[in-house]
Design a protein around this motif. Structure first.
Motif, PDB file in Angstrom:
ATOM      1  N   GLN A 159       3.496   6.662   8.492  1.00 39.23           N
ATOM      2  CA  GLN A 159       4.106   5.350   8.232  1.00 39.23           C
ATOM      3  C   GLN A 159       5.470   5.528   7.557  1.00 39.23           C
ATOM      4  O   GLN A 159       6.428   4.822   7.873  1.00 39.23           O
ATOM      5  CB  GLN A 159       3.207   4.496   7.330  1.00 39.23           C
ATOM      6  CG  GLN A 159       2.090   3.777   8.079  1.00 39.23           C
ATOM      7  CD  GLN A 159       1.171   3.040   7.137  1.00 39.23           C
ATOM      8  OE1 GLN A 159       0.824   3.552   6.057  1.00 39.23           O
ATOM      9  NE2 GLN A 159       0.759   1.843   7.513  1.00 39.23           N
ATOM     10  N   LEU A 201       2.213   4.227   1.529  1.00 40.45           N
ATOM     11  CA  LEU A 201       2.282   4.538   2.957  1.00 40.45           C
ATOM     12  C   LEU A 201       1.816   5.957   3.268  1.00 40.45           C
ATOM     13  O   LEU A 201       1.995   6.865   2.463  1.00 40.45           O
ATOM     14  CB  LEU A 201       3.711   4.345   3.483  1.00 40.45           C
ATOM     15  CG  LEU A 201       4.256   2.917   3.427  1.00 40.45           C
ATOM     16  CD1 LEU A 201       5.668   2.873   4.032  1.00 40.45           C
ATOM     17  CD2 LEU A 201       3.345   1.947   4.165  1.00 40.45           C
ATOM     18  N   THR A 202       1.247   6.102   4.438  1.00 36.99           N
ATOM     19  CA  THR A 202       0.853   7.440   4.889  1.00 36.99           C
ATOM     20  C   THR A 202       2.114   8.177   5.355  1.00 36.99           C
ATOM     21  O   THR A 202       3.142   7.548   5.601  1.00 36.99           O
ATOM     22  CB  THR A 202      -0.102   7.348   6.091  1.00 36.99           C
ATOM     23  OG1 THR A 202       0.600   6.701   7.160  1.00 36.99           O
ATOM     24  CG2 THR A 202      -1.344   6.549   5.747  1.00 36.99           C
ATOM     25  N   SER A 216      -3.179   1.124  13.420  1.00 41.29           N
ATOM     26  CA  SER A 216      -2.419   2.293  12.979  1.00 41.29           C
ATOM     27  C   SER A 216      -1.506   1.983  11.797  1.00 41.29           C
ATOM     28  O   SER A 216      -0.820   2.851  11.294  1.00 41.29           O
ATOM     29  CB  SER A 216      -1.591   2.852  14.146  1.00 41.29           C
ATOM     30  OG  SER A 216      -0.692   1.872  14.616  1.00 41.29           O
ATOM     31  N   GLY A 217      -1.498   0.735  11.370  1.00 43.56           N
ATOM     32  CA  GLY A 217      -0.723   0.397  10.180  1.00 43.56           C
ATOM     33  C   GLY A 217       0.648  -0.201  10.460  1.00 43.56           C
ATOM     34  O   GLY A 217       1.538  -0.148   9.616  1.00 43.56           O
ATOM     35  N   LYS A 218       0.810  -0.822  11.601  1.00 47.73           N
ATOM     36  CA  LYS A 218       2.100  -1.444  11.932  1.00 47.73           C
ATOM     37  C   LYS A 218       2.404  -2.621  11.002  1.00 47.73           C
ATOM     38  O   LYS A 218       3.505  -2.757  10.505  1.00 47.73           O
ATOM     39  CB  LYS A 218       2.099  -1.949  13.386  1.00 47.73           C
ATOM     40  CG  LYS A 218       2.002  -0.837  14.422  1.00 47.73           C
ATOM     41  CD  LYS A 218       2.182  -1.371  15.841  1.00 47.73           C
ATOM     42  CE  LYS A 218       1.061  -2.310  16.291  1.00 47.73           C
ATOM     43  NZ  LYS A 218      -0.260  -1.686  16.368  1.00 47.73           N
ATOM     44  N   THR A 219       1.387  -3.451  10.782  1.00 46.52           N
ATOM     45  CA  THR A 219       1.630  -4.645   9.980  1.00 46.52           C
ATOM     46  C   THR A 219       2.100  -4.292   8.568  1.00 46.52           C
ATOM     47  O   THR A 219       2.966  -4.954   8.006  1.00 46.52           O
ATOM     48  CB  THR A 219       0.369  -5.526   9.942  1.00 46.52           C
ATOM     49  OG1 THR A 219      -0.091  -5.706  11.287  1.00 46.52           O
ATOM     50  CG2 THR A 219       0.654  -6.872   9.330  1.00 46.52           C
ATOM     51  N   GLU A 220       1.544  -3.226   8.022  1.00 44.97           N
ATOM     52  CA  GLU A 220       1.980  -2.806   6.691  1.00 44.97           C
ATOM     53  C   GLU A 220       3.462  -2.405   6.707  1.00 44.97           C
ATOM     54  O   GLU A 220       4.199  -2.663   5.764  1.00 44.97           O
ATOM     55  CB  GLU A 220       1.097  -1.658   6.198  1.00 44.97           C
ATOM     56  CG  GLU A 220       1.315  -1.251   4.741  1.00 44.97           C
ATOM     57  CD  GLU A 220       1.032  -2.372   3.740  1.00 44.97           C
ATOM     58  OE1 GLU A 220       0.154  -3.219   4.010  1.00 44.97           O
ATOM     59  OE2 GLU A 220       1.697  -2.401   2.682  1.00 44.97           O
ATOM     60  N   ASP A 273     -10.209  -8.554  12.791  1.00 43.54           N
ATOM     61  CA  ASP A 273     -10.439  -7.299  12.107  1.00 43.54           C
ATOM     62  C   ASP A 273     -11.664  -7.445  11.220  1.00 43.54           C
ATOM     63  O   ASP A 273     -11.553  -7.718  10.042  1.00 43.54           O
ATOM     64  CB  ASP A 273      -9.192  -6.935  11.290  1.00 43.54           C
ATOM     65  CG  ASP A 273      -9.307  -5.560  10.677  1.00 43.54           C
ATOM     66  OD1 ASP A 273     -10.278  -4.834  10.996  1.00 43.54           O
ATOM     67  OD2 ASP A 273      -8.436  -5.206   9.866  1.00 43.54           O
ATOM     68  N   ARG A 319      -2.203 -12.409   5.799  1.00 46.29           N
ATOM     69  CA  ARG A 319      -1.566 -11.161   5.396  1.00 46.29           C
ATOM     70  C   ARG A 319      -0.128 -11.389   4.918  1.00 46.29           C
ATOM     71  O   ARG A 319       0.328 -10.741   3.984  1.00 46.29           O
ATOM     72  CB  ARG A 319      -1.589 -10.159   6.534  1.00 46.29           C
ATOM     73  CG  ARG A 319      -3.008  -9.706   6.807  1.00 46.29           C
ATOM     74  CD  ARG A 319      -3.083  -8.569   7.765  1.00 46.29           C
ATOM     75  NE  ARG A 319      -2.597  -7.321   7.194  1.00 46.29           N
ATOM     76  CZ  ARG A 319      -2.631  -6.176   7.861  1.00 46.29           C
ATOM     77  NH1 ARG A 319      -3.103  -6.152   9.080  1.00 46.29           N
ATOM     78  NH2 ARG A 319      -2.183  -5.069   7.304  1.00 46.29           N
ATOM     79  N   ARG A 376     -13.139  -0.675  13.662  1.00 46.34           N
ATOM     80  CA  ARG A 376     -11.898  -0.509  12.916  1.00 46.34           C
ATOM     81  C   ARG A 376     -12.176  -0.042  11.510  1.00 46.34           C
ATOM     82  O   ARG A 376     -11.273   0.223  10.753  1.00 46.34           O
ATOM     83  CB  ARG A 376     -11.101  -1.815  12.907  1.00 46.34           C
ATOM     84  CG  ARG A 376     -10.623  -2.162  14.289  1.00 46.34           C
ATOM     85  CD  ARG A 376      -9.576  -3.206  14.258  1.00 46.34           C
ATOM     86  NE  ARG A 376      -8.424  -2.812  13.427  1.00 46.34           N
ATOM     87  CZ  ARG A 376      -7.337  -3.533  13.335  1.00 46.34           C
ATOM     88  NH1 ARG A 376      -7.245  -4.655  13.987  1.00 46.34           N
ATOM     89  NH2 ARG A 376      -6.340  -3.146  12.581  1.00 46.34           N
ATOM     90  N   THR A 386      -3.746  -0.119  17.863  1.00 46.76           N
ATOM     91  CA  THR A 386      -4.254  -1.144  16.957  1.00 46.76           C
ATOM     92  C   THR A 386      -4.900  -0.440  15.760  1.00 46.76           C
ATOM     93  O   THR A 386      -5.643   0.506  15.932  1.00 46.76           O
ATOM     94  CB  THR A 386      -5.357  -1.974  17.649  1.00 46.76           C
ATOM     95  OG1 THR A 386      -5.118  -1.931  19.047  1.00 46.76           O
ATOM     96  CG2 THR A 386      -5.367  -3.375  17.144  1.00 46.76           C
ATOM     97  N   LEU A 432       0.843  -1.185   0.000  1.00 44.88           N
ATOM     98  CA  LEU A 432       0.000   0.000   0.000  1.00 44.88           C
ATOM     99  C   LEU A 432       0.883   1.241   0.000  1.00 44.88           C
ATOM    100  O   LEU A 432       2.008   1.214   0.480  1.00 44.88           O
ATOM    101  CB  LEU A 432      -0.892   0.009   1.248  1.00 44.88           C
ATOM    102  CG  LEU A 432      -1.828  -1.191   1.406  1.00 44.88           C
ATOM    103  CD1 LEU A 432      -2.443  -1.214   2.798  1.00 44.88           C
ATOM    104  CD2 LEU A 432      -2.913  -1.144   0.343  1.00 44.88           C
TER     105      LEU A 432
END
Ligand code: ADP
Ligand code: ZN
Ligand code: ZN
Length: 804
Positions: free
Chosen positions: A271, A267-268, A298-302, A620, A334, A660, A296, A265
């Motif tokens: 991020q 990134l913001t 906030s996009g850590k996994t990405e 999720d 994921r 979420r 939770t 994705l």
């Protein structure tokens, strides 16, 4: 280099050192460090790990290695070194450290046999025993036990006529599949076909098949599905027309699953700010520990995914640790979705064989990413580019048996050796990690907002004492119940969470308050509905539910505590048309059931998901708009200095499940202690304030992260023995630490008796005690002699997470 140093599989102090063995000529060159071998040790054969080779030994008349167990080393040099490090850090035996790094399937199991002793003759045995040993036969230990022969055999062993023999047996082999394939080209097959007499029509058919299908085909498929007879196959193999070969196959637990490919994705900005120092460390091949602190969603996994992508592009490998209960199908999806077949997954839901196969994919460099629970930190990669620990605050990263290591420490140690970065991710970092980030030991990366700036869910705390006072005796507060009804009406989904840990359903007498406890352990028995049994979770003791109070003979004895089953029943009564999915140890025991239940819920075939810890993470689903916590404070009452931290983490984690996506989320927390800061601050989702409050308390009480801990637990069947030994240990340690250290003890453990053994402990709080490990080792050495014979047990846990 014809001598091997071997660590033998006999976990005891006396054997916790390398033994030298001669490598027989026939194995010269074939035996290398990191390999398992079978060696003679005393009268038996045991497994061992080769840790080094040398030309000379200080001992003469070395015994020979019997045979290697591996064709390639199962531990590479780095892991061998890590094993030594682990041994030192946790004061464990070397063999335990090595064993911990391997999948269960590779752990040795022994067949114990009794055979005639060398030099003894069969006539020396009593008549009744002779036939077991005729012609050099041996009797298997299990058979001896079953046949009640152990006492006689013991007598014989003492007289020297028989001896016990250990045989190493691999618990599990690789899986092979047999294939049939043509040995001849189609033209020659045709000739064979013509040569065959009419009386062999089946063979002719089979040849015809291979003329048209020259590819190898599974033997099983050929006979079972295509209907060719086994005798025809055999005849053609004998004839030299067909060949049979065995190919090794992997048991792939995700074989039947399709993982839709996902692309990185965009990134913001926050991020991007967080990932750039990680990418810098990757490209500069530099070790650095990052604490990725983000709520939770906030996009850590990405960030994990894109860091790994970087690592793979550089030809390196990645390890991702996830707590066992968070290793949900969603999480796996994921990683598989992004990296496909490059991912190996290791978790406890797999069979030993499946785990072994996943591990071997790593060993053979067939994958680049290992995703797994704690022990995946030992994935045998050789070129690590990053290690990620998600939910780094989870206590399941600490192993509670030898070697008592924490995966975070092992990760940092491996990262140091590979010069690669580590990411510790959490919405509620452990106090230890956050404090290190504050001090600059770790680099703090923050993701302050949820994706798309969804607001955090609104959290309401309900005082259950108030409910009682106003006459509501139900397990649902009025507020929670109203909201449940409302969501059901709106066809939105609800998660109800019951904290089971430290909250067993026990049986109590309403008249005299008698609680039914285990006769062998100082702990109350847990009620199990399924078979109406009471069970002890520590020693396995079981008994029937009493009809009468053993103390006062009252019949008003019944079970208390709200188990998930009871909540489910209550929901059934109050809201008969509501569909509830219950997830707990009972309903998810079978393989795949976890996944099935989640699927049911995600597809909207249920309104309420009701469960324990295991639903607290990773879920999720867009349609969840209400999360209810039925009893927030059960964990607060566990005698553990981390109980406030755990309560805060769990409540925050659970709350994170709501809203979420587009729909707004609400959380209701029911509690009997609403004034406790861990509950209040979880309500306002204020980690920073919680951190400050909790740090103050830790400082005052001299707990981590201000002090380190070491816990010595002593247990013995006799109370006095346990107390005396603990006293000796406490005095010994107290005399050998500085004034800064605090040595507490002897005190009874929070669970003072387990399985009829009394438990006492000595707790050491310290800041800097360079000689403490040495002294603790001395304690272990000294009392190990008494173990076995006297039944004494002394265990040492450095940085304990379980003070029970
Ligand atoms: P966390 O691991 O912190 O809980 P996730 O990485 O799961 O957060 O992100 C939460 C949600 O936001 C997921 O559905 C994810 O796909 C989505 N998401 C993450 N990063 C981005 C991004 N840069 N752009 C759009 N959506 C994103
Ligand atoms: Zn009673
Ligand atoms: Zn018990």
């Amino acid at each position: 280099m014809n001598i091997a140093s071997v660590i033998v599989d006999v976990p005891a102090k006396q054997t916790d050192k390398p033994f030298d063995y001669k490598i027989p000529d026939k194995w010269a060159g074939a035996i290398v460090p990191g390999m398992r071998v079978i060696v003679p040790f005393g009268p038996r054969k045991v497994q061992g790990f080769v840790i080094g080779l040398k030309d000379h030994s200080e001992f003469d008349s070395l015994r020979e290695i019997q045979e290697p167990m591996d064709l390639v080393p199962v531990l590479n040099n780095e892991l061998l070194a890590l094993g030594n490090w682990l041994t030192e850090k946790t004061l464990s035996f070397k063999i335990s450290a090595f064993q911990a790094m391997l999948p269960a399937a590779l752990k040795a199991k022994y067949n114990k046999k009794v055979k005639l002793a060398q030099g003894a003759s069969i006539e020396e045995l009593p008549e009744s025993l002779r036939h077991y040993f005729e012609g050099g036969k041996a009797i298997g230990w299990e058979d001896a036990v079953k046949g009640g022969l152990v006492p006689v055999l013991q007598k014989e062993a003492a007289a020297g006529t028989v001896e016990v023999l250990y045989e190493v047996r691999e618990r599990l082999g690789k899986k092979h599949i047999k294939y049939i394939f043509p040995l001849l080209p189609p033209g020659q097959l045709k000739e064979e076909y013509d040569d065959l007499s009419k009386r062999a029509p089946k063979q002719k058919e089979l040849i015809d098949y291979f003329i048209n299908n020259p590819e190898p085909v599974e033997t099983r498929k050929l006979s079972a599905e295509l209907g060719y007879s086994a005798s025809a196959i055999k005849a053609l193999i004998d004839r030299g027309a067909l060949g049979e070969k065995e190919l090794e196959v992997y048991r792939d637990p995700y074989e039947d699953r399709d993982f839709p490919k996902t692309a990185p994705l965009e990134l913001t900005p926050s991020q991007r700010a967080a990932i750039s120092p990680v990418k810098a460390a990757i490209s500069e091949v530099r070790h650095e520990v990052f604490l990725l602190y983000g709520v939770t969603g906030s996009g850590k996994t990405e960030i994990y995914l894109q860091s790994i992508q970087d690592v793979i592009q550089k030809g390196k490998e990645a390890i991702v640790l996830v707590p066992e209960i968070a290793l949900t199908p969603q999480m796996v999806e994921r990683f598989k979705g992004r990296f496909g077949a490059e991912v190996a997954v290791l978790h406890s839901g797999l069979s030993a064989g499946e785990k072994y196969d996943e591990w071997r994919k790593i060993q053979r460099r067939e994958v680049k990413v290992a995703v797994g629970a704690r022990s995946a930190i030992f994935a045998p990669f050789e070129n690590l580019g990053i290690i990620i620990i998600d939910e780094e605050h989870e206590t399941s990263y600490k192993q509670e048996e030898m070697p008592r290591y924490h995966a975070r420490d092992a990760a940092i140690e491996r990262g140091r050796r590979h010069n690669c970065p580590i990411i510790l991710g959490s919405a509620t970092p452990s106090l230890e990690s956050f404090a290190r980030a504050q001090k600059g030991v770790y680099s703090l990366l923050a993701l302050p907002d949820r994706m798309n700036n969804q607001p955090m869910p609104e959290v309401e705390i309900v005082d259950m004492r108030e409910e009682m006072r106003s006459g509501n005796r139900s397990m649902f507060s009025r507020k929670l119940f109203e909201k449940i009804e409302d969501r059901i009406e709106k066809k939105e989904q609800i998660v109800l969470f019951l904290n089971k840990r430290g909250h067993s359903s026990f049986v109590m007498c309403r008249d005299c308050g008698y609680v039914m406890g285990c006769p062998h352990c100082d702990i109350s028995l847990t009620y199990h509905r399924k078979n109406e049994q009471m069970k002890c979770h520590y020693c396995g003791y079981e008994t029937h539910v009493p009809l009468q109070c053993p103390e006062c003979l009252s019949e008003h004895i019944r079970y208390f505590g709200t188990g998930t089953q009871k909540v489910e029943e209550e929901l059934g009564k109050l809201l008969p048309h509501t569909r509830v999915v219950r997830m707990d140890m009972d309903t998810t025991g079978r393989k795949g059931s976890h996944e099935r239940l989640l699927k049911e819920f995600s597809e909207g075939r249920a309104d309420i998901l009701l469960g324990t810890q295991m639903i607290a993470k990773g879920l999720d689903f867009p349609n969840i708009t209400l999360v209810g916590v039925l009893s927030a404070d059960t964990m607060l009452h566990i005698p553990d200095f981390r109980s406030a931290e755990k309560t805060f983490q769990l409540l925050t984690q659970v709350s994170g499940r709501a809203g979420r996506h587009e729909l707004l989320g609400e959380v209701v927390i029911q509690t009997y202690t609403p004034e406790h800061y861990s509950i209040e601050l979880a309500g306002s989702q204020n980690y920073d304030l919680f951190y400050q409050r909790e740090m103050m308390s830790r400082k005052v009480h001299k707990y981590p992260p201000f002090y380190y801990l070491a816990l010595v637990t002593v247990s013995h069947g006799q109370l006095m023995k346990a107390v005396t030994v603990t006293e000796q240990i406490t005095a010994f340690i107290r005399a050998r630490v500085s004034e800064d250290a605090v040595v507490l003890g002897p005190v009874a453990s929070p669970i003072p008796r387990i399985n009829d053994r009394y438990r006492y402990q000595c707790l050491i709080k310290y800041k800097r005690e360079p000689s403490l490990p040495e002294n603790l080792k001395h304690v272990i050495d000294r009392f190990q002699k008494e173990e076995g014979a006297g039944g004494l047990q002394v265990s040492v846990d450095i940085n304990p997470y379980l003070l029970m």
